[in-house]
Design an enzyme around this catalytic site. Structure first.
Site, PDB file in Angstrom:
ATOM      1  N   HIS A  96       0.795  -1.218   0.000  1.00 46.12           N
ATOM      2  CA  HIS A  96       0.000   0.000   0.000  1.00 46.12           C
ATOM      3  C   HIS A  96       0.832   1.275   0.000  1.00 46.12           C
ATOM      4  O   HIS A  96       0.305   2.360   0.265  1.00 46.12           O
ATOM      5  CB  HIS A  96      -0.966   0.002   1.186  1.00 46.12           C
ATOM      6  CG  HIS A  96      -2.143  -0.899   0.977  1.00 46.12           C
ATOM      7  ND1 HIS A  96      -2.189  -2.171   1.514  1.00 46.12           N
ATOM      8  CD2 HIS A  96      -3.278  -0.750   0.266  1.00 46.12           C
ATOM      9  CE1 HIS A  96      -3.323  -2.735   1.150  1.00 46.12           C
ATOM     10  NE2 HIS A  96      -4.003  -1.910   0.397  1.00 46.12           N
ATOM     11  N   ASP A 165      -7.055   5.015   9.197  1.00 46.78           N
ATOM     12  CA  ASP A 165      -8.439   4.927   8.712  1.00 46.78           C
ATOM     13  C   ASP A 165      -8.703   3.597   8.009  1.00 46.78           C
ATOM     14  O   ASP A 165      -9.829   3.108   8.017  1.00 46.78           O
ATOM     15  CB  ASP A 165      -8.730   6.072   7.750  1.00 46.78           C
ATOM     16  CG  ASP A 165      -8.868   7.406   8.464  1.00 46.78           C
ATOM     17  OD1 ASP A 165      -9.252   7.398   9.651  1.00 46.78           O
ATOM     18  OD2 ASP A 165      -8.603   8.444   7.848  1.00 46.78           O
ATOM     19  N   GLU A 278     -12.062  14.008  12.989  1.00 45.69           N
ATOM     20  CA  GLU A 278     -11.505  14.182  11.649  1.00 45.69           C
ATOM     21  C   GLU A 278     -12.360  15.206  10.910  1.00 45.69           C
ATOM     22  O   GLU A 278     -13.227  15.855  11.485  1.00 45.69           O
ATOM     23  CB  GLU A 278     -11.452  12.852  10.879  1.00 45.69           C
ATOM     24  CG  GLU A 278     -10.322  11.947  11.299  1.00 45.69           C
ATOM     25  CD  GLU A 278      -9.964  10.904  10.254  1.00 45.69           C
ATOM     26  OE1 GLU A 278     -10.420  11.023   9.093  1.00 45.69           O
ATOM     27  OE2 GLU A 278      -9.216   9.958  10.593  1.00 45.69           O
TER      28      GLU A 278
END
Length: 537
Positions: A96, A165, A278
């Protein structure tokens, strides 16, 4: 066994003939015979580990290795270090990274996604430590955070304190960067919630390190971008997991009100605060309703005009309150009291309740939808910035209300963090202010799009415009998940930490074997391992 030896010989042949390196073949052969190490030359494995989530480059290794234990990692790095010139070695979790950071051009990618538990090794259960004052769990460096969560919930109803997240990331990968989400204002990043590491250095030495034992390596590796060693084990701090989450979103048209409320939320303490803070930017009317779809499917779409908004940008504050059966009766009053102090647009409170694990794993649901549409495995020219709080309004005027257009092709996150929750001894660099913001442009380039603003070229150019605006406006941002082309740029990025960073590299990876895809130091085999890749003016 004969087949393994043939494969290893072919690896050695390709390394020597293609890269021109001197590899001690006997040691690699012994590695294969004694350790059962699985080197793969399968084109599909090579292709998979040549491209990461960013999809911006393709860098082929010579081979992929799937370790069955820490000793396999030690053996491969030792062989690389002890050869005459060495060869690149990189750890890859689940691919990732976004700019080829896990690449090992012409070398060996260690695929850490294969847990030793898959080969019969037992997994550690959570342990309570009176010395540490809480629970912890020891996990493999390539373990996914979602698997850590499921394991600790199953064994004691526990969970790590700090998150990202997206949970389908490896433990070693996020600890090599920082690991941040909406809990970071309270618990700090993930690197502030780890007690102990096992690290295999660039010399092939297995070192156990903590804040007191081998602390130079411990803090160097945390946020160290994989430059000093490969994390094979991490001791993660745990807490008692809540049962459910009240998830709330509210809208703002005034940026000053939005940031003032965000900063107030992260300054609160004790039970009289939200557990997660957030936010994100909305520049397109269609995004309002996409945003709401996580909560429910509205029959009447929201329009900018219906909100009495005069500008082209809205801001969403996103908060949660955790609760259990024993506190369910008071959660409504607690949330109401907190929201009463905020200056959002009246009538724009959107709320849902869900299990704690479902909230933490919320992004995975979006992933499944994008995969179904063929929009997940596309280029991701992401740009993640830490912006000083004192300059965030300048950033809003120049970027959100100028450079961005009304087709963002992905979320733009913005939320503040408290600097005192970050340990300055780690390798991570943040703005030199008490409060700073993450601003994350998480866009995707849409293949064959007829919309110019969704093309890879356009988004990459827009990223450059954002960085140029910051430089020209005196906004001293720091990149999170950083990517630079010259050592001069890296030196400016690290600032006062640069000399220490170079020193740690010379001590723990003197041949520059590890993580060459980061392009911080000159590749192995060059005249000096600590010279810049390209001089900058």
């Amino acid at each position: 066994m004969a087949q393994k030896i043939v494969v290893l010989l072919f690896v050695i042949y390709r390394l020597i003939t293609t890269v021109g390196l001197t590899v001690k073949s006997a040691e690699l052969l012994q590695l294969g015979e004694d350790r059962g190490t699985q080197f793969s030359l399968d084109p599909s494995d090579i292709a998979r580990d040549s491209i990461d989530f960013g999809g911006l480059s393709q860098i082929e290794p010579m081979a992929v290795m799937q370790p069955s234990s820490t000793s396999d990692v030690v053996s491969v790095i030792s062989s690389a270090y002890n050869s005459a010139q060495g060869f690149p070695v990189s750890a890859r979790g689940h691919g990732h990274s976004i700019n080829g950071q896990a690449a090992a051009p012409g070398g060996v990618v260690i695929d850490m996604s294969h847990s030793p538990a898959a080969n019969g090794a037992s997994k550690s259960v959570p342990v309570y430590s009176s010395t540490l004052g809480g629970h912890y769990v020891d996990v493999w460096g390539g373990e996914l955070w979602i698997d850590v969560l499921n394991w600790t919930l199953e064994h004691g109803g526990l969970a790590p304190r700090s998150w990202t997240d997206y949970l389908y990331l490896s433990v070693g990968g996020t600890l090599s960067n920082a690991g941040i989400s909406g809990q970071a204002f309270h618990h700090g990043p993930q690197i502030s919630n780890v007690y102990e590491l096992d690290v295999v250095t660039g010399k092939g030495e297995l070192v156990t390190c903590t804040e007191k034992e081998n602390q130079e390596l411990f803090y160097g590796v945390l946020g160290g971008l994989g430059q000093f060693g490969i994390i094979t084990r991490a001791r993660i701090a745990l807490e008692r997991a809540p049962k459910r989450v009240r998830w709330i979103r509210v809208l703002y048209s005034d940026f000053t009100d939005f940031t003032r409320d965000q900063e107030r939320m992260i300054s609160l303490h004790g039970s009289e605060r939200f557990d997660y803070v957030e936010g994100f930017v909305i520049t397109d009317e269609s995004l309002i309703n996409n945003w709401r779809s996580s909560f429910f499917s509205p029959r009447n779409p929201i329009k900018f005009s219906s909100l009495g908004v005069h500008g082209k940008v809205l801001y969403c504050l996103e908060v949660t309150k955790n609760y259990n059966d024993s506190t369910a009766g008071t959660v409504d009053q607690e949330v109401e009291a907190l929201l009463k102090e905020l200056k959002f647009i009246p009538g724009t409170i959107f709320t849902t309740d869900l299990p704690y694990i479902d909230f933490l794993d919320r992004v995975h649901k979006a992933e499944l939808k994008l995969r179904a549409k063929g929009l997940w495995e596309v280029p991701h020219p992401w740009l993640n910035l830490f912006v000083p709080a004192s300059k965030i309004e300048d950033f809003d005027r120049g970027v959100f209300n100028n450079i961005l257009d009304n087709s963002t092709s992905g979320p733009v996150l913005i939320y503040p963090m408290n600097k005192h929750k970050w340990d300055e001894r780690s390798s991570v660099v943040t703005p030199d202010e008490d409060v700073f913001y993450l601003v994350a442009f998480l866009r995707s380039a849409v293949p064959d799009s007829t919309e110019p603003s969704q093309t890879l070229e356009y988004l990459m150019q827009q990223n450059e415009r954002i960085l140029e605006f910051c430089a020209g406006s005196g906004i001293e941002v720091k990149q999170y998940l950083p990517h630079y082309e010259t050592q001069g740029e890296w030196a400016r990025h690290f600032g006062p930490k640069w000399d220490r960073f170079v020193k740690l590299k010379s001590v723990f990876d003197p041949k520059s074997i590890l993580a060459v895809g980061q392009r911080i130091f000159e590749p192995i085999g060059a005249h000096s391992s600590l010279m810049p890749l390209r001089e900058s003016s």
